[in-house]
Motif scaffolding. Structure first.
Motif, PDB file in Angstrom:
ATOM      1  N   LEU A 111       1.492  11.873   6.106  1.00 41.13           N
ATOM      2  CA  LEU A 111       1.858  10.461   5.989  1.00 41.13           C
ATOM      3  C   LEU A 111       0.726   9.753   5.263  1.00 41.13           C
ATOM      4  O   LEU A 111      -0.419   9.740   5.736  1.00 41.13           O
ATOM      5  CB  LEU A 111       2.077   9.834   7.364  1.00 41.13           C
ATOM      6  N   VAL A 112       1.018   9.169   4.121  1.00 40.49           N
ATOM      7  CA  VAL A 112       0.021   8.438   3.350  1.00 40.49           C
ATOM      8  C   VAL A 112       0.153   6.958   3.690  1.00 40.49           C
ATOM      9  O   VAL A 112       1.209   6.357   3.477  1.00 40.49           O
ATOM     10  CB  VAL A 112       0.200   8.655   1.837  1.00 40.49           C
ATOM     11  N   ALA A 113      -0.899   6.389   4.241  1.00 41.96           N
ATOM     12  CA  ALA A 113      -0.885   4.975   4.598  1.00 41.96           C
ATOM     13  C   ALA A 113      -0.932   4.140   3.328  1.00 41.96           C
ATOM     14  O   ALA A 113      -1.952   4.115   2.636  1.00 41.96           O
ATOM     15  CB  ALA A 113      -2.067   4.650   5.506  1.00 41.96           C
ATOM     16  N   VAL A 114       0.154   3.473   3.007  1.00 46.37           N
ATOM     17  CA  VAL A 114       0.269   2.729   1.750  1.00 46.37           C
ATOM     18  C   VAL A 114       0.398   1.246   2.059  1.00 46.37           C
ATOM     19  O   VAL A 114       1.468   0.769   2.437  1.00 46.37           O
ATOM     20  CB  VAL A 114       1.478   3.213   0.926  1.00 46.37           C
ATOM     21  N   ASP A 155      -6.184   0.866  -3.677  1.00 45.53           N
ATOM     22  CA  ASP A 155      -6.755   2.111  -3.139  1.00 45.53           C
ATOM     23  C   ASP A 155      -5.666   3.037  -2.606  1.00 45.53           C
ATOM     24  O   ASP A 155      -5.656   4.227  -2.895  1.00 45.53           O
ATOM     25  CB  ASP A 155      -7.763   1.797  -2.029  1.00 45.53           C
ATOM     26  N   SER A 156      -4.748   2.483  -1.821  1.00 45.23           N
ATOM     27  CA  SER A 156      -3.706   3.316  -1.218  1.00 45.23           C
ATOM     28  C   SER A 156      -2.714   3.813  -2.268  1.00 45.23           C
ATOM     29  O   SER A 156      -2.223   4.943  -2.182  1.00 45.23           O
ATOM     30  CB  SER A 156      -2.974   2.553  -0.107  1.00 45.23           C
ATOM     31  N   LEU A 157      -2.423   2.984  -3.279  1.00 45.71           N
ATOM     32  CA  LEU A 157      -1.535   3.441  -4.347  1.00 45.71           C
ATOM     33  C   LEU A 157      -2.188   4.548  -5.155  1.00 45.71           C
ATOM     34  O   LEU A 157      -1.525   5.515  -5.555  1.00 45.71           O
ATOM     35  CB  LEU A 157      -1.180   2.270  -5.266  1.00 45.71           C
ATOM     36  N   THR A 158      -3.478   4.415  -5.403  1.00 48.46           N
ATOM     37  CA  THR A 158      -4.211   5.473  -6.105  1.00 48.46           C
ATOM     38  C   THR A 158      -4.152   6.773  -5.317  1.00 48.46           C
ATOM     39  O   THR A 158      -3.899   7.849  -5.883  1.00 48.46           O
ATOM     40  CB  THR A 158      -5.674   5.047  -6.333  1.00 48.46           C
ATOM     41  N   LEU A 159      -4.374   6.690  -4.012  1.00 44.48           N
ATOM     42  CA  LEU A 159      -4.311   7.889  -3.177  1.00 44.48           C
ATOM     43  C   LEU A 159      -2.940   8.534  -3.249  1.00 44.48           C
ATOM     44  O   LEU A 159      -2.822   9.753  -3.451  1.00 44.48           O
ATOM     45  CB  LEU A 159      -4.645   7.532  -1.728  1.00 44.48           C
ATOM     46  N   LEU A 160      -1.884   7.744  -3.080  1.00 42.20           N
ATOM     47  CA  LEU A 160      -0.529   8.296  -3.095  1.00 42.20           C
ATOM     48  C   LEU A 160      -0.228   8.966  -4.429  1.00 42.20           C
ATOM     49  O   LEU A 160       0.309  10.083  -4.476  1.00 42.20           O
ATOM     50  CB  LEU A 160       0.488   7.183  -2.817  1.00 42.20           C
ATOM     51  N   ASP A 161      -0.596   8.306  -5.518  1.00 43.06           N
ATOM     52  CA  ASP A 161      -0.320   8.858  -6.841  1.00 43.06           C
ATOM     53  C   ASP A 161      -1.117  10.132  -7.085  1.00 43.06           C
ATOM     54  O   ASP A 161      -0.608  11.105  -7.642  1.00 43.06           O
ATOM     55  CB  ASP A 161      -0.625   7.822  -7.915  1.00 43.06           C
ATOM     56  N   PHE A 167      -5.658   8.165   4.682  1.00 44.34           N
ATOM     57  CA  PHE A 167      -6.049   6.797   4.378  1.00 44.34           C
ATOM     58  C   PHE A 167      -6.730   6.743   3.012  1.00 44.34           C
ATOM     59  O   PHE A 167      -7.373   7.702   2.591  1.00 44.34           O
ATOM     60  CB  PHE A 167      -7.016   6.260   5.439  1.00 44.34           C
ATOM     61  N   GLY A 168      -6.637   5.587   2.361  1.00 47.17           N
ATOM     62  CA  GLY A 168      -7.207   5.412   1.032  1.00 47.17           C
ATOM     63  C   GLY A 168      -8.641   4.930   1.018  1.00 47.17           C
ATOM     64  O   GLY A 168      -9.088   4.364   0.023  1.00 47.17           O
ATOM     65  N   HIS A 169      -9.379   5.152   2.108  1.00 50.61           N
ATOM     66  CA  HIS A 169     -10.792   4.766   2.129  1.00 50.61           C
ATOM     67  C   HIS A 169     -11.571   5.617   1.137  1.00 50.61           C
ATOM     68  O   HIS A 169     -11.409   6.836   1.084  1.00 50.61           O
ATOM     69  CB  HIS A 169     -11.369   4.961   3.537  1.00 50.61           C
ATOM     70  N   HIS A 170     -12.436   4.960   0.370  1.00 54.48           N
ATOM     71  CA  HIS A 170     -13.181   5.651  -0.671  1.00 54.48           C
ATOM     72  C   HIS A 170     -14.683   5.617  -0.379  1.00 54.48           C
ATOM     73  O   HIS A 170     -15.112   5.190   0.708  1.00 54.48           O
ATOM     74  CB  HIS A 170     -12.870   5.053  -2.037  1.00 54.48           C
ATOM     75  N   PRO A 230     -10.087   1.306 -13.210  1.00 54.81           N
ATOM     76  CA  PRO A 230      -9.498   1.675 -14.511  1.00 54.81           C
ATOM     77  C   PRO A 230      -8.204   2.479 -14.365  1.00 54.81           C
ATOM     78  O   PRO A 230      -7.276   2.319 -15.166  1.00 54.81           O
ATOM     79  CB  PRO A 230     -10.597   2.514 -15.174  1.00 54.81           C
ATOM     80  N   PHE A 231      -8.127   3.331 -13.340  1.00 52.36           N
ATOM     81  CA  PHE A 231      -6.919   4.124 -13.115  1.00 52.36           C
ATOM     82  C   PHE A 231      -5.745   3.227 -12.758  1.00 52.36           C
ATOM     83  O   PHE A 231      -4.619   3.428 -13.231  1.00 52.36           O
ATOM     84  CB  PHE A 231      -7.166   5.156 -12.008  1.00 52.36           C
ATOM     85  N   VAL A 232      -5.993   2.226 -11.901  1.00 51.18           N
ATOM     86  CA  VAL A 232      -4.938   1.287 -11.494  1.00 51.18           C
ATOM     87  C   VAL A 232      -4.412   0.524 -12.707  1.00 51.18           C
ATOM     88  O   VAL A 232      -3.195   0.352 -12.880  1.00 51.18           O
ATOM     89  CB  VAL A 232      -5.472   0.312 -10.424  1.00 51.18           C
ATOM     90  N   LYS A 233      -5.326   0.063 -13.561  1.00 48.31           N
ATOM     91  CA  LYS A 233      -4.913  -0.679 -14.756  1.00 48.31           C
ATOM     92  C   LYS A 233      -4.127   0.210 -15.708  1.00 48.31           C
ATOM     93  O   LYS A 233      -3.110  -0.208 -16.274  1.00 48.31           O
ATOM     94  CB  LYS A 233      -6.144  -1.265 -15.448  1.00 48.31           C
TER      95      LYS A 233
END
Length: 259
Positions: free
Chosen positions: A40-43, A48-54, A144-147, A195-198
Protein backbone atom coordinates in the motif's frame (compact mmCIF):
# COMPACT_ATOMS: atom_id res chain seq x y z
CA UNK A 1 0.48 28.17 -5.70
CA UNK A 2 0.51 25.68 -8.55
CA UNK A 3 3.33 23.45 -9.76
CA UNK A 4 1.42 22.24 -12.80
CA UNK A 5 3.49 21.92 -15.96
CA UNK A 6 2.99 20.41 -19.37
CA UNK A 7 5.66 17.86 -18.55
CA UNK A 8 8.45 16.30 -20.52
CA UNK A 9 8.10 12.49 -20.69
CA UNK A 10 11.62 11.88 -21.99
CA UNK A 11 13.15 13.99 -19.24
CA UNK A 12 10.92 12.29 -16.66
CA UNK A 13 12.17 8.90 -17.90
CA UNK A 14 15.79 10.03 -17.58
CA UNK A 15 15.34 11.52 -14.12
CA UNK A 16 13.29 8.51 -13.02
CA UNK A 17 16.14 6.22 -14.07
CA UNK A 18 18.58 8.00 -11.76
CA UNK A 19 16.10 8.25 -8.89
CA UNK A 20 15.51 4.51 -9.12
CA UNK A 21 19.22 3.95 -8.55
CA UNK A 22 18.73 5.52 -5.10
CA UNK A 23 15.61 3.43 -4.49
CA UNK A 24 17.49 0.26 -5.37
CA UNK A 25 20.35 1.33 -3.11
CA UNK A 26 17.82 1.61 -0.26
CA UNK A 27 16.51 -1.84 -1.14
CA UNK A 28 19.99 -3.35 -1.01
CA UNK A 29 20.69 -1.68 2.33
CA UNK A 30 17.34 -2.28 4.05
CA UNK A 31 15.67 -5.10 2.07
CA UNK A 32 12.57 -3.15 1.07
CA UNK A 33 10.96 -5.53 -1.41
CA UNK A 34 10.14 -9.24 -1.64
CA UNK A 35 8.36 -11.50 -4.10
CA UNK A 36 4.57 -11.46 -3.72
CA UNK A 37 4.53 -8.27 -1.67
CA UNK A 38 1.29 -6.32 -1.69
CA UNK A 39 2.38 -2.75 -1.01
CA UNK A 40 0.00 0.00 0.00
CA UNK A 41 1.58 3.27 -1.11
CA UNK A 42 0.46 6.19 1.03
CA UNK A 43 -0.50 8.81 -1.55
CA UNK A 44 -1.37 12.22 -0.15
CA UNK A 45 -1.34 13.64 -3.65
CA UNK A 46 1.70 15.79 -2.96
CA UNK A 47 4.98 15.70 -4.86
CA UNK A 48 6.80 13.20 -2.60
CA UNK A 49 4.09 10.53 -2.50
CA UNK A 50 3.37 10.84 -6.23
CA UNK A 51 7.07 10.47 -6.96
CA UNK A 52 7.19 7.34 -4.81
CA UNK A 53 4.15 5.79 -6.49
CA UNK A 54 5.47 6.53 -9.97
CA UNK A 55 8.96 5.22 -9.20
CA UNK A 56 7.64 1.97 -7.72
CA UNK A 57 5.46 1.59 -10.82
CA UNK A 58 8.47 2.12 -13.07
CA UNK A 59 10.59 -0.22 -10.97
CA UNK A 60 8.22 -3.16 -11.53
CA UNK A 61 9.31 -3.31 -15.17
CA UNK A 62 12.80 -4.54 -14.33
CA UNK A 63 12.66 -5.55 -10.65
CA UNK A 64 13.73 -9.05 -9.70
CA UNK A 65 10.76 -9.19 -7.33
CA UNK A 66 7.14 -9.39 -8.41
CA UNK A 67 4.97 -7.14 -6.24
CA UNK A 68 1.53 -5.58 -6.32
CA UNK A 69 0.87 -1.89 -5.74
CA UNK A 70 -2.22 -0.30 -4.22
CA UNK A 71 -2.53 3.47 -3.81
CA UNK A 72 -4.06 4.55 -0.49
CA UNK A 73 -5.39 8.11 -0.35
CA UNK A 74 -6.68 9.58 2.92
CA UNK A 75 -8.81 12.71 2.59
CA UNK A 76 -9.74 14.91 5.53
CA UNK A 77 -11.95 17.90 6.23
CA UNK A 78 -8.86 19.92 7.22
CA UNK A 79 -6.41 21.64 4.88
CA UNK A 80 -3.12 19.79 4.69
CA UNK A 81 -0.97 21.09 1.89
CA UNK A 82 -0.80 21.22 -1.88
CA UNK A 83 -1.88 18.15 -3.85
CA UNK A 84 -3.21 16.94 -7.17
CA UNK A 85 -6.98 16.97 -7.73
CA UNK A 86 -8.73 13.75 -6.74
CA UNK A 87 -10.13 13.24 -10.25
CA UNK A 88 -6.64 13.52 -11.74
CA UNK A 89 -5.27 10.97 -9.27
CA UNK A 90 -8.12 8.58 -10.08
CA UNK A 91 -7.45 8.89 -13.82
CA UNK A 92 -3.68 8.47 -13.38
CA UNK A 93 -4.07 5.32 -11.28
CA UNK A 94 -6.58 3.88 -13.74
CA UNK A 95 -4.26 4.61 -16.67
CA UNK A 96 -1.40 2.80 -14.93
CA UNK A 97 -3.56 -0.08 -13.65
CA UNK A 98 -2.99 0.69 -9.97
CA UNK A 99 -6.01 0.27 -7.67
CA UNK A 100 -6.83 3.44 -5.73
CA UNK A 101 -8.53 3.23 -2.34
CA UNK A 102 -9.83 6.47 -0.84
CA UNK A 103 -10.65 6.90 2.85
CA UNK A 104 -12.43 10.00 4.16
CA UNK A 105 -11.88 10.96 7.79
CA UNK A 106 -13.12 13.91 9.85
CA UNK A 107 -10.54 15.57 12.05
CA UNK A 108 -11.20 19.31 11.78
CA UNK A 109 -13.29 19.49 14.95
CA UNK A 110 -10.67 17.56 16.93
CA UNK A 111 -7.88 19.80 15.65
CA UNK A 112 -9.75 22.95 16.65
CA UNK A 113 -9.49 21.86 20.29
CA UNK A 114 -5.69 21.64 20.17
CA UNK A 115 -3.60 24.54 21.39
CA UNK A 116 -0.45 25.19 19.41
CA UNK A 117 0.61 23.30 16.29
CA UNK A 118 -1.80 20.64 15.05
CA UNK A 119 0.58 18.80 12.70
CA UNK A 120 1.35 15.86 14.99
CA UNK A 121 -2.30 15.01 15.65
CA UNK A 122 -3.25 15.45 12.00
CA UNK A 123 -0.49 13.13 10.80
CA UNK A 124 -1.30 10.64 13.58
CA UNK A 125 -4.90 10.37 12.38
CA UNK A 126 -3.83 9.96 8.78
CA UNK A 127 -1.29 7.30 9.70
CA UNK A 128 -3.89 5.42 11.76
CA UNK A 129 -6.27 5.41 8.79
CA UNK A 130 -3.50 4.06 6.53
CA UNK A 131 -2.60 1.30 9.00
CA UNK A 132 -6.26 0.25 9.15
CA UNK A 133 -6.50 0.38 5.35
CA UNK A 134 -3.40 -1.80 5.04
CA UNK A 135 -4.97 -4.40 7.32
CA UNK A 136 -8.35 -4.33 5.57
CA UNK A 137 -6.79 -4.76 2.13
CA UNK A 138 -4.47 -7.57 3.23
CA UNK A 139 -1.30 -5.65 2.34
CA UNK A 140 1.90 -6.75 4.04
CA UNK A 141 3.82 -3.51 3.45
CA UNK A 142 3.04 0.18 3.75
CA UNK A 143 5.26 2.58 1.81
CA UNK A 144 5.66 6.23 2.79
CA UNK A 145 7.17 8.97 0.63
CA UNK A 146 9.55 10.26 3.31
CA UNK A 147 12.88 11.17 1.75
CA UNK A 148 16.41 12.00 2.89
CA UNK A 149 15.44 15.52 3.95
CA UNK A 150 12.66 14.14 6.19
CA UNK A 151 15.06 11.67 7.79
CA UNK A 152 17.67 14.35 8.48
CA UNK A 153 15.03 16.71 9.91
CA UNK A 154 13.60 14.01 12.17
CA UNK A 155 17.08 13.14 13.42
CA UNK A 156 17.74 16.75 14.40
CA UNK A 157 14.27 17.14 15.93
CA UNK A 158 14.88 14.13 18.16
CA UNK A 159 18.32 15.45 19.11
CA UNK A 160 17.25 19.05 19.75
CA UNK A 161 13.88 18.48 21.42
CA UNK A 162 14.10 14.99 22.95
CA UNK A 163 17.81 14.45 23.56
CA UNK A 164 17.81 11.22 21.53
CA UNK A 165 19.99 10.07 18.63
CA UNK A 166 17.17 8.55 16.65
CA UNK A 167 16.10 8.86 13.04
CA UNK A 168 13.06 8.01 10.96
CA UNK A 169 13.89 4.41 10.07
CA UNK A 170 13.78 3.35 6.39
CA UNK A 171 12.27 -0.02 7.37
CA UNK A 172 10.28 -0.79 10.52
CA UNK A 173 8.42 -3.93 11.56
CA UNK A 174 5.05 -3.77 13.32
CA UNK A 175 2.71 -6.30 14.90
CA UNK A 176 5.29 -9.08 15.18
CA UNK A 177 6.35 -8.67 11.56
CA UNK A 178 2.88 -8.88 9.98
CA UNK A 179 3.27 -5.33 8.68
CA UNK A 180 6.45 -3.70 7.41
CA UNK A 181 6.66 0.06 6.90
CA UNK A 182 9.18 1.03 4.22
CA UNK A 183 10.53 4.36 3.03
CA UNK A 184 12.07 3.65 -0.40
CA UNK A 185 13.05 7.32 -0.92
CA UNK A 186 15.43 7.23 2.07
CA UNK A 187 18.40 8.08 -0.15
CA UNK A 188 16.55 10.56 -2.39
CA UNK A 189 16.83 14.28 -1.64
CA UNK A 190 14.00 16.74 -2.17
CA UNK A 191 16.09 18.81 -4.57
CA UNK A 192 16.11 15.78 -6.91
CA UNK A 193 12.38 15.15 -6.55
CA UNK A 194 11.30 18.62 -7.69
CA UNK A 195 12.74 18.36 -11.27
CA UNK A 196 11.14 14.92 -11.65
CA UNK A 197 7.73 16.26 -10.57
CA UNK A 198 7.97 19.13 -13.07
CA UNK A 199 9.08 16.82 -15.89
CA UNK A 200 6.24 14.43 -15.05
CA UNK A 201 3.69 17.24 -15.25
CA UNK A 202 1.99 16.40 -11.96
CA UNK A 203 -0.66 19.14 -11.48
CA UNK A 204 0.16 20.06 -7.88
CA UNK A 205 -2.28 22.76 -6.72
CA UNK A 206 -2.85 24.76 -3.55
CA UNK A 207 -0.72 26.11 -0.74
CA UNK A 208 1.20 24.41 2.04
CA UNK A 209 -0.75 23.81 5.23
CA UNK A 210 -0.51 27.04 7.29
CA UNK A 211 0.13 24.99 10.45
CA UNK A 212 3.38 23.67 8.99
CA UNK A 213 5.02 27.07 9.34
CA UNK A 214 4.52 26.90 13.12
CA UNK A 215 6.00 23.44 13.57
CA UNK A 216 9.31 22.33 15.02
CA UNK A 217 10.04 20.61 11.73
CA UNK A 218 9.81 23.94 9.91
CA UNK A 219 12.34 25.45 12.32
CA UNK A 220 14.74 22.54 11.83
CA UNK A 221 14.27 22.72 8.06
CA UNK A 222 15.40 26.35 8.08
CA UNK A 223 18.52 25.35 10.02
CA UNK A 224 19.35 22.63 7.50
CA UNK A 225 18.87 24.96 4.53
CA UNK A 226 21.22 27.47 6.07
CA UNK A 227 23.84 24.81 6.76
CA UNK A 228 23.55 23.45 3.23
CA UNK A 229 24.66 26.81 1.87
CA UNK A 230 28.04 26.05 3.42
CA UNK A 231 28.12 22.26 3.02
CA UNK A 232 26.16 20.40 0.36
CA UNK A 233 26.57 17.10 2.22
CA UNK A 234 24.94 18.08 5.53
CA UNK A 235 22.00 15.67 5.23
CA UNK A 236 24.26 12.84 4.10
CA UNK A 237 26.60 13.47 7.03
CA UNK A 238 23.71 13.39 9.50
CA UNK A 239 22.56 10.10 8.04
CA UNK A 240 26.06 8.60 8.15
CA UNK A 241 26.53 9.72 11.76
CA UNK A 242 23.41 7.84 12.84
CA UNK A 243 24.47 4.82 10.78
CA UNK A 244 27.84 4.78 12.54
CA UNK A 245 26.11 5.12 15.91
CA UNK A 246 23.81 2.21 15.09
CA UNK A 247 26.73 0.08 13.94
CA UNK A 248 28.54 0.76 17.22
CA UNK A 249 25.45 -0.38 19.12
CA UNK A 250 25.12 -3.51 17.00
CA UNK A 251 28.76 -4.44 17.62
CA UNK A 252 28.09 -4.03 21.35
CA UNK A 253 25.17 -6.44 21.07
CA UNK A 254 22.45 -3.78 21.40
CA UNK A 255 19.38 -3.19 19.24
CA UNK A 256 19.63 0.40 17.87
CA UNK A 257 15.85 0.76 17.94
CA UNK A 258 15.75 -0.04 21.66
CA UNK A 259 18.76 2.01 22.73
Amino acid sequence: MSEQTTGSPKRADKLGYYLLKAVNKADRRFHMFDDDDTILVAVSGGKDSLTLLDLLRRRRRTARESYTLVAGHVRTDAQCGAAVPKAWLEDWCEEHDIPLVVENIEIAEELEEIDGTKCFRCSWNRRKALFEMTDQLGCNKLAFGHHADDIAETTLMNLFYSGRIERMEPRVSFFEGTLIVIRPLAFVEQRDIIPFVKASGFPIEGERCPESYKSKRHSVRKVLRQLEQENNYVKRNIYNAVENYHETLRQAGCDPLEA
